[in-house]
Design an enzyme around this catalytic site. Structure first.
Site, PDB file in Angstrom:
ATOM      1  N   GLY A 287       0.842  -1.179   0.000  1.00 44.80           N
ATOM      2  CA  GLY A 287       0.000   0.000   0.000  1.00 44.80           C
ATOM      3  C   GLY A 287       0.877   1.228   0.000  1.00 44.80           C
ATOM      4  O   GLY A 287       2.080   1.149   0.282  1.00 44.80           O
ATOM      5  N   GLU A 289       0.547   5.384   1.259  1.00 46.01           N
ATOM      6  CA  GLU A 289      -0.296   6.236   2.096  1.00 46.01           C
ATOM      7  C   GLU A 289      -0.636   7.585   1.470  1.00 46.01           C
ATOM      8  O   GLU A 289      -0.594   8.610   2.155  1.00 46.01           O
ATOM      9  CB  GLU A 289       0.399   6.426   3.445  1.00 46.01           C
ATOM     10  CG  GLU A 289       1.753   7.188   3.396  1.00 46.01           C
ATOM     11  CD  GLU A 289       2.985   6.317   3.203  1.00 46.01           C
ATOM     12  OE1 GLU A 289       2.877   5.233   2.621  1.00 46.01           O
ATOM     13  OE2 GLU A 289       4.066   6.740   3.651  1.00 46.01           O
ATOM     14  N   HIS A 313      -2.165  -0.058   8.311  1.00 48.10           N
ATOM     15  CA  HIS A 313      -0.836   0.552   8.168  1.00 48.10           C
ATOM     16  C   HIS A 313      -0.913   1.860   7.379  1.00 48.10           C
ATOM     17  O   HIS A 313      -0.441   2.906   7.851  1.00 48.10           O
ATOM     18  CB  HIS A 313       0.104  -0.456   7.486  1.00 48.10           C
ATOM     19  CG  HIS A 313       1.484   0.046   7.243  1.00 48.10           C
ATOM     20  ND1 HIS A 313       2.542  -0.230   8.084  1.00 48.10           N
ATOM     21  CD2 HIS A 313       1.991   0.829   6.257  1.00 48.10           C
ATOM     22  CE1 HIS A 313       3.631   0.363   7.618  1.00 48.10           C
ATOM     23  NE2 HIS A 313       3.327   1.013   6.506  1.00 48.10           N
ATOM     24  N   GLU A 314      -1.515   1.813   6.209  1.00 47.50           N
ATOM     25  CA  GLU A 314      -1.556   3.028   5.375  1.00 47.50           C
ATOM     26  C   GLU A 314      -2.369   4.126   6.053  1.00 47.50           C
ATOM     27  O   GLU A 314      -2.032   5.310   5.992  1.00 47.50           O
ATOM     28  CB  GLU A 314      -2.098   2.725   3.976  1.00 47.50           C
ATOM     29  CG  GLU A 314      -1.359   1.615   3.218  1.00 47.50           C
ATOM     30  CD  GLU A 314       0.158   1.685   3.276  1.00 47.50           C
ATOM     31  OE1 GLU A 314       0.708   2.794   3.411  1.00 47.50           O
ATOM     32  OE2 GLU A 314       0.796   0.612   3.190  1.00 47.50           O
ATOM     33  N   GLU A 336       8.002   4.682   8.991  1.00 50.03           N
ATOM     34  CA  GLU A 336       7.591   3.274   8.898  1.00 50.03           C
ATOM     35  C   GLU A 336       7.550   2.546  10.244  1.00 50.03           C
ATOM     36  O   GLU A 336       6.664   1.729  10.473  1.00 50.03           O
ATOM     37  CB  GLU A 336       8.487   2.532   7.902  1.00 50.03           C
ATOM     38  CG  GLU A 336       8.427   3.102   6.472  1.00 50.03           C
ATOM     39  CD  GLU A 336       7.030   3.104   5.863  1.00 50.03           C
ATOM     40  OE1 GLU A 336       6.135   2.378   6.354  1.00 50.03           O
ATOM     41  OE2 GLU A 336       6.824   3.866   4.882  1.00 50.03           O
ATOM     42  N   TYR A 397      10.758  -0.913   9.685  1.00 49.14           N
ATOM     43  CA  TYR A 397       9.406  -1.212  10.136  1.00 49.14           C
ATOM     44  C   TYR A 397       9.423  -1.936  11.482  1.00 49.14           C
ATOM     45  O   TYR A 397       8.827  -1.486  12.460  1.00 49.14           O
ATOM     46  CB  TYR A 397       8.706  -2.116   9.116  1.00 49.14           C
ATOM     47  CG  TYR A 397       8.458  -1.492   7.761  1.00 49.14           C
ATOM     48  CD1 TYR A 397       9.511  -1.254   6.879  1.00 49.14           C
ATOM     49  CD2 TYR A 397       7.174  -1.154   7.359  1.00 49.14           C
ATOM     50  CE1 TYR A 397       9.287  -0.701   5.632  1.00 49.14           C
ATOM     51  CE2 TYR A 397       6.936  -0.597   6.103  1.00 49.14           C
ATOM     52  CZ  TYR A 397       8.000  -0.369   5.247  1.00 49.14           C
ATOM     53  OH  TYR A 397       7.764   0.191   4.018  1.00 49.14           O
TER      54      TYR A 397
HETATM   55  N1  BES Z   1       5.252   4.029   2.514  1.00 46.20           N
HETATM   56  C1  BES Z   1       5.366   2.633   2.316  1.00 46.20           C
HETATM   57  C2  BES Z   1       5.849   2.267   0.953  1.00 46.20           C
HETATM   58  C3  BES Z   1       7.211   2.826   0.617  1.00 46.20           C
HETATM   59  C4  BES Z   1       8.232   2.859   1.545  1.00 46.20           C
HETATM   60  C5  BES Z   1       7.443   3.308  -0.645  1.00 46.20           C
HETATM   61  C6  BES Z   1       9.482   3.388   1.200  1.00 46.20           C
HETATM   62  C7  BES Z   1       8.668   3.829  -0.990  1.00 46.20           C
HETATM   63  C8  BES Z   1       9.690   3.874  -0.063  1.00 46.20           C
HETATM   64  C9  BES Z   1       4.075   1.903   2.614  1.00 46.20           C
HETATM   65  O1  BES Z   1       3.361   2.482   3.669  1.00 46.20           O
HETATM   66  C10 BES Z   1       4.402   0.517   3.083  1.00 46.20           C
HETATM   67  O2  BES Z   1       5.077   0.426   4.053  1.00 46.20           O
HETATM   68  N2  BES Z   1       3.914  -0.532   2.424  1.00 46.20           N
HETATM   69  C11 BES Z   1       4.125  -1.905   2.855  1.00 46.20           C
HETATM   70  C12 BES Z   1       2.916  -2.450   3.528  1.00 46.20           C
HETATM   71  C13 BES Z   1       3.036  -2.592   5.007  1.00 46.20           C
HETATM   72  C14 BES Z   1       1.811  -3.246   5.596  1.00 46.20           C
HETATM   73  C15 BES Z   1       4.281  -3.249   5.506  1.00 46.20           C
HETATM   74  C16 BES Z   1       4.385  -2.778   1.643  1.00 46.20           C
HETATM   75  O3  BES Z   1       4.486  -2.274   0.540  1.00 46.20           O
HETATM   76  O4  BES Z   1       4.504  -3.975   1.790  1.00 46.20           O
HETATM   77 ZN    ZN Z   2       4.454   2.293   5.467  1.00 45.22          ZN
END
Ligand code: BES
Ligand code: ZN
Length: 619
Positions: A287, A289, A313-314, A336, A397
């Protein structure tokens, strides 16, 4: 200290809104942007763009409002491959500009000699290869009849379609008009002012958007396609292709409850609506955000709400990330890690303690796996604050979330929640550094309590590699029960004896990832025939199964793996699968290369580029 530009803002004409402050501490310097915001900065971006699917270009104008030091006569913007026709002031007088040398991950500095102008108009088109944009042919959509376009800005991709200062510490309000073929809908991460669009002649429609809050430019997002909308609650809803809409709405029907739970925890939701855009499966993330409109992968649609933690999360990023934003990409754990902690609190409020514990326990497994994968507890890539390209794997994360949970357990939930709520209020719509967060904790939570300061080990958590010894591990009874079944299976119980009909994604992941990596071909065949793993409609189960099969050079899965890698483009799944194949020498490398040769065209440009280096790495 009063940031210099705040002082300038006070002297600006009364009609200009006061721009969000920028941080001027040395730690807030963004090495991935060419902007020099102390001299001149963008405060508002107005886009007027047309999407041309035939040439795969967005073209039109970006009008930028600029706040500059008295006497400053130039501004530096970020530019990655934009095709610029001209730059003028609002009277149409040409302004000289230069594009400097291009640097990987960063693009080039675009320096405009603005003279006395404080509003400039850039007329340009994006390049067909713009790194933020994926132009999908109809075959890669659910409906298979119309093309689709979406953008992914974070971290530094938006400079490939928006000429602005693309740095998370330089917040800008924005507005846009987007013209698209009349049979399609445009949506953006802002207030959607013309839901149906307005006729724009020549078989086109024009959509208008407005984001009144100053946001970091990586949060400007656009999608165009054959989209329909279904409300989920009074302020929540879902956009998807018509073929996916009902299934997506059923899976995500707790969204309104999540917004209520999140607001009850850490303060009002400040963005108006919270809608979700369900994208085609090439979307590179779980996802993203984007404010007012989370972009999501359809791989979360497993029919049992097993993966709606991605939405939690988002949504949580509406506070941690979008309201209080990492000042630089070295601070991305502030986005994150906070969000992974907060997400779990939403899961707990909506689905209960055991469900939240299951997710937290699995995230502990991932943390351990990443610490090992990075090369052990002393590896520099396990530091939270550090490389602007992030820590190893998902340590931002899971180590970040564990840090905050460890503080929660030490000070108690009531005190911690009150602190976090005030933290989001006090820093709303501002950038934050790691040093700034630690200073805030000391001033507003620790208050000089020497024993508390010593127990928390804040600097160790933020700046040192590995995992401090006070880390809290949440354990789940649900997953402990899986471990028992895993042990029985590993001791030889037949695959058909396992009752796994009600397993969630997380139970499957614990089971499949917990199996010893070495399995016989007979045992793998038994699992696949009993559990239908190669044909699993769940991308999560497929991923865990293919990973196991790859480590055993198990040929029978290759056709299913080939199909999987041609239909799913989510980085979390495709990177490890290709890396896994490449690690298997003469068995796996030809398979990886053969699949990638045709699958490459189905991936988002950032995923394709990252895979190029995985696939061409000398063995
Ligand atoms: N903001 C992130 C995606 C991201 C991070 C894009 C760094 C570019 C650089 C998004 O919120 C995210 O963390 N997505 C995760 C899902 C989450 C539930 C762990 C994903 O893509 O898996
Ligand atoms: Zn994220």
């Amino acid at each position: 200290m009063v940031p210099a530009l705040f002082v300038l803002a006070a002297a600006a004409p009364a009609s200009l809104p006061i721009p969000a402050p920028i941080l001027t501490t040395p730690q807030a310097r963004d090495t991935l942007s060419f902007a020099q915001p102390e001299t001149a900065r963008v405060t508002h971006v107005d886009l007027d763009l047309t999407a041309d699917f035939a040439t795969q270009r967005l073209s039109g104008t970006a009008t930028l409002d600029i706040l500059a030091k008295p006497g400053a006569d130039r501004i530096v913007l970020d530019d990655d491959g934009l095709v610029i026709a001209r730059i003028t002031d609002t009277d149409g007088r040409a302004l000289p500009y230069t594009v400097g040398a291009s640097v990987a991950e960063k693009g080039a500095p675009l320096t405009v000699r603005i003279g006395a102008a404080r509003r400039i108009v850039v007329t340009y088109t994006s390049a067909p290869k713009a790194s933020a944009l994926q132009w999908l042919p109809p075959a890669l959509t659910a409906g298979k009849s119309k093309p689709f376009l979406f953008s992914q800005g974070e971290p530094t991709n938006n400079r490939s379609w928006i000429p602005t200062q693309d740095s998370p510490g330089i917040r800008q309000s924005w507005s846009a008009h987007i013209t698209v073929p009349a049979s399609m809908m445009a949506v953006m991460s802002a207030n959607r002012l013309t839901p149906e669009g307005e006729p724009a002649g020549k078989g086109e429609k024009r959509f208008a958007f407005n984001m009144p809050h100053a946001v970091p430019p990586y949060l400007i997002a656009l999608a165009v396609g054959d989209l329909a909308f279904k409300p989920l609650g009074p302020t929540t809803g879902i956009y998807a292709e018509p073929a996916t809409l009902a299934r997506a709405a059923a899976e995500l029907d707790d969204t309104q409850k999540m917004v209520a739970a999140a607001s009850a925890l850490y303060g009002p939701y400040r963005w108006g609506r919270y809608d979700i855009l369900m994208l085609p499966p090439s979307f590179p993330y779980g996802g993203m955000e984007n404010p007012t409109l989370t972009f999501a992968t359809p791989t979360i649609l497993t029919g049992d709400k097993s993966n709606v933690d991605v939405i939690a999360h988002e949504l949580a990023h509406s506070w941690s990330g979008n309201l209080v934003t990492n000042a630089t990409w070295s601070d991305v754990w502030l986005n994150e890690g906070f969000t992974t902690y907060f997400e779990n609190r939403i899961d707990e409020a909506v689905y209960g303690k055991e469900r939240a514990a299951t997710l937290a326990d699995l995230s502990w497994d991932n943390l351990q796996r990443d610490l090992k994968g990075a090369g052990g507890p002393d590896a520099p890539s396990t530091r939270l604050h550090g490389d602007p390209n992030g820590t190893y794997g998902e340590l931002d994360y899971n180590k970040g979330a564990t840090f905050l949970r460890t503080i929660e357990y030490r000070v108690g939930r009531a005190k911690w929640d009150a602190y976090l709520r005030s933290y989001f209020d006090r820093h709303a719509f501002q950038p934050q550094t790691t040093a700034g967060f630690l200073a805030d904790l000391r001033a507003n939570l620790i208050h000089g309590d020497v024993a508390l300061e010593k127990d928390l080990q804040l600097d160790r958590w933020a700046y040192q590699p590995g995992l401090p010894d006070n880390a809290v591990h949440v354990r789940s009874a649900t997953l402990a029960a899986i471990d028992t079944k895993l042990a029985a299976f590993d001791a030889g119980a037949p695959a058909t004896s396992l009752d796994r009909s009600k397993w969630s994604t997380q139970e499957w992941l614990r089971f499949l990832n917990g199996l010893p990596r070495k399995q016989s071909p007979a045992r793998l065949a038994e699992m696949d025939s009993a559990w239908g793993l190669s044909r699993s409609p769940s991308a999560y189960i497929g991923f865990a199964w293919f990973s196991l099969a790859i480590s055993n050079h198990y040929d029978p899965v290759v056709p299913a793996l080939d199909h999987y890698l041609h239909t799913i483009g989510r980085g979390l799944f495709v990177f490890p699968l290709y890396r896994g194949l490449m690690a298997q020498g003469p068995w796996g490398q030809p398979i990886a290369r053969r699949i990638f040769a045709t699958a490459r065209a189905t991936y988002h440009p950032t995923v394709a580029a990252a895979l190029d280096s995985i696939i061409t790495k000398p063995s």
